[in-house]
Design a protein around this motif. Sequence first.
Motif, PDB file in Angstrom:
ATOM      1  N   ILE A 114       0.832  -1.209   0.000  1.00 53.65           N
ATOM      2  CA  ILE A 114       0.000   0.000   0.000  1.00 53.65           C
ATOM      3  C   ILE A 114       0.865   1.256   0.000  1.00 53.65           C
ATOM      4  O   ILE A 114       0.468   2.289  -0.565  1.00 53.65           O
ATOM      5  CB  ILE A 114      -0.998  -0.007   1.168  1.00 53.65           C
ATOM      6  N   THR A 115       2.066   1.195   0.586  1.00 51.93           N
ATOM      7  CA  THR A 115       2.964   2.346   0.505  1.00 51.93           C
ATOM      8  C   THR A 115       3.362   2.604  -0.944  1.00 51.93           C
ATOM      9  O   THR A 115       3.375   3.751  -1.404  1.00 51.93           O
ATOM     10  CB  THR A 115       4.210   2.114   1.376  1.00 51.93           C
ATOM     11  N   LEU A 116       3.671   1.541  -1.672  1.00 52.64           N
ATOM     12  CA  LEU A 116       3.994   1.678  -3.097  1.00 52.64           C
ATOM     13  C   LEU A 116       2.814   2.253  -3.868  1.00 52.64           C
ATOM     14  O   LEU A 116       2.977   3.158  -4.702  1.00 52.64           O
ATOM     15  CB  LEU A 116       4.399   0.320  -3.668  1.00 52.64           C
ATOM     16  N   ARG A 117       1.607   1.766  -3.584  1.00 54.58           N
ATOM     17  CA  ARG A 117       0.423   2.264  -4.294  1.00 54.58           C
ATOM     18  C   ARG A 117       0.173   3.735  -3.981  1.00 54.58           C
ATOM     19  O   ARG A 117      -0.191   4.518  -4.858  1.00 54.58           O
ATOM     20  CB  ARG A 117      -0.792   1.417  -3.925  1.00 54.58           C
ATOM     21  N   ALA A 118       0.381   4.116  -2.726  1.00 54.03           N
ATOM     22  CA  ALA A 118       0.215   5.517  -2.344  1.00 54.03           C
ATOM     23  C   ALA A 118       1.219   6.390  -3.089  1.00 54.03           C
ATOM     24  O   ALA A 118       0.877   7.452  -3.626  1.00 54.03           O
ATOM     25  CB  ALA A 118       0.371   5.677  -0.841  1.00 54.03           C
ATOM     26  N   HIS A 119       2.481   5.963  -3.117  1.00 56.68           N
ATOM     27  CA  HIS A 119       3.509   6.730  -3.818  1.00 56.68           C
ATOM     28  C   HIS A 119       3.199   6.850  -5.303  1.00 56.68           C
ATOM     29  O   HIS A 119       3.431   7.897  -5.916  1.00 56.68           O
ATOM     30  CB  HIS A 119       4.876   6.076  -3.606  1.00 56.68           C
ATOM     31  N   THR A 120       2.665   5.795  -5.890  1.00 58.99           N
ATOM     32  CA  THR A 120       2.308   5.826  -7.308  1.00 58.99           C
ATOM     33  C   THR A 120       1.268   6.899  -7.585  1.00 58.99           C
ATOM     34  O   THR A 120       1.268   7.532  -8.651  1.00 58.99           O
ATOM     35  CB  THR A 120       1.795   4.445  -7.747  1.00 58.99           C
ATOM     36  N   LEU A 121       0.380   7.128  -6.606  1.00 57.99           N
ATOM     37  CA  LEU A 121      -0.659   8.154  -6.750  1.00 57.99           C
ATOM     38  C   LEU A 121      -0.188   9.546  -6.318  1.00 57.99           C
ATOM     39  O   LEU A 121      -0.964  10.497  -6.334  1.00 57.99           O
ATOM     40  CB  LEU A 121      -1.890   7.767  -5.932  1.00 57.99           C
ATOM     41  N   GLY A 122       1.072   9.658  -5.924  1.00 58.13           N
ATOM     42  CA  GLY A 122       1.600  10.955  -5.523  1.00 58.13           C
ATOM     43  C   GLY A 122       1.350  11.305  -4.074  1.00 58.13           C
ATOM     44  O   GLY A 122       1.505  12.467  -3.674  1.00 58.13           O
ATOM     45  N   LEU A 123       0.961  10.329  -3.261  1.00 57.90           N
ATOM     46  CA  LEU A 123       0.747  10.552  -1.833  1.00 57.90           C
ATOM     47  C   LEU A 123       2.017  10.217  -1.057  1.00 57.90           C
ATOM     48  O   LEU A 123       2.675   9.214  -1.330  1.00 57.90           O
ATOM     49  CB  LEU A 123      -0.394   9.679  -1.317  1.00 57.90           C
ATOM     50  N   LYS A 124       2.356  11.057  -0.087  1.00 55.55           N
ATOM     51  CA  LYS A 124       3.441  10.757   0.842  1.00 55.55           C
ATOM     52  C   LYS A 124       2.879   9.948   2.008  1.00 55.55           C
ATOM     53  O   LYS A 124       1.672   9.959   2.254  1.00 55.55           O
ATOM     54  CB  LYS A 124       4.105  12.044   1.321  1.00 55.55           C
ATOM     55  N   VAL A 125       3.771   9.272   2.707  1.00 52.40           N
ATOM     56  CA  VAL A 125       3.347   8.296   3.710  1.00 52.40           C
ATOM     57  C   VAL A 125       4.035   8.557   5.040  1.00 52.40           C
ATOM     58  O   VAL A 125       5.256   8.725   5.107  1.00 52.40           O
ATOM     59  CB  VAL A 125       3.666   6.860   3.233  1.00 52.40           C
ATOM     60  N   MET A 126       3.233   8.567   6.116  1.00 50.45           N
ATOM     61  CA  MET A 126       3.763   8.493   7.471  1.00 50.45           C
ATOM     62  C   MET A 126       3.365   7.138   8.043  1.00 50.45           C
ATOM     63  O   MET A 126       2.178   6.779   8.012  1.00 50.45           O
ATOM     64  CB  MET A 126       3.222   9.608   8.372  1.00 50.45           C
ATOM     65  N   ILE A 127       4.346   6.397   8.532  1.00 53.21           N
ATOM     66  CA  ILE A 127       4.068   5.134   9.218  1.00 53.21           C
ATOM     67  C   ILE A 127       4.060   5.412  10.709  1.00 53.21           C
ATOM     68  O   ILE A 127       5.015   5.965  11.254  1.00 53.21           O
ATOM     69  CB  ILE A 127       5.088   4.057   8.831  1.00 53.21           C
ATOM     70  N   LYS A 128       2.964   5.053  11.350  1.00 52.99           N
ATOM     71  CA  LYS A 128       2.719   5.406  12.753  1.00 52.99           C
ATOM     72  C   LYS A 128       2.290   4.145  13.505  1.00 52.99           C
ATOM     73  O   LYS A 128       1.104   3.901  13.708  1.00 52.99           O
ATOM     74  CB  LYS A 128       1.645   6.495  12.799  1.00 52.99           C
TER      75      LYS A 128
END
Length: 354
Positions: A114-128
């Motif tokens: 899901i991190t890869l999919r988010a990045h593909t859509l241009g979303l940055k990710v915080m893992i919490k």
Amino acid sequence: MRGTALKRRAAVVATVAALLAAGACTTSGGGGHHATNAPSGSAPASRAVLRGIALPSWYHSDYDSPAADRYLRGIRATGARWITLTPTWYQRRRTDSAMHPTEESAADASLRNITLRAHTLGLKVMIKPHVDLTGGGDRADIRPRDRRAWFTAYRRFITHYAELATDTGAEQFAVGTELAGVSGDRAAWQDVIAAVRDRYARPLTYAANYDEYQKIHFWQDLDVIGIDAYWPLAETATRDAARLRRAWAPIRERLAAYAHEQDRRILFTEAGYASQRGTTTAPYSWTVSRDPAPAEQAAAYRALLDTFDGRSWWAGVCWWMWDDWPDSGETPERLAYSPRGKPAEEVLREKWSD
């Protein structure tokens, strides 16, 4: 460990600068290299704020759900540019000395996916990452019988996800969430943070509950102050955004002073309101009432953004939460925290339209 951590901290400074240039959530770099906050001013364009929405996981395969792409696209359509992911381990009793994954813990492969999919859509990710109790209850009540053993286990847990965050290119990481029962142990947390920095070179925060943040004594070891902003704002139900802004005003002034004192910006690592009557009387509650009140939820969203947008010391907000996964929600959709398909989503689209 600490010598390597100092090198890692220097790398964080360069990373923060890169995120600034990219318009990401900006954070204060550690080790004396951070920009001085100006709490009373307006945020300059180079100090963009985090616009985020949490997408929690309740089961090991949630992040592999066929709904994931639809949820990510929906989040991005609000104007959000970040998501928060919450892999969770559990302990049975609050006095236990270790936590462990269960079938409710997001599988590592699904978190990577899901991190890869988010990045593909241009979303940055915080893992919490979270630690919760299997029988329910408040994680703030965790008070292990053997604290040294608990922190040893916790370091294994949190560094596992720090390594995963590095591997996936996640842009921000939280070293803990709402652990008020153990967050007063400064030395132990400094060891935790050093261990994380050995493995992860991007900005770090800790997500303190709204009544916990002033008791944290390791903010100087982190890059941004994280607060889960569930302050009660009213004694009775209201859809009056102006009334809610007035309730926020003294809180805003205290936070501005605290940001200045700590020389760190403040990120609302969580904020949210169930679409229930009276939600602003207890924003932390999933069960304020059984009466749907989407207009109250929307007013609360508007009041928070009106109150804090443009404050240079404010680093943004991650709203709790986008939606439950299909067939997993315990709260009916009309009463849930999700803004999806409700007036609160329209507030986000309006306020985050630029």
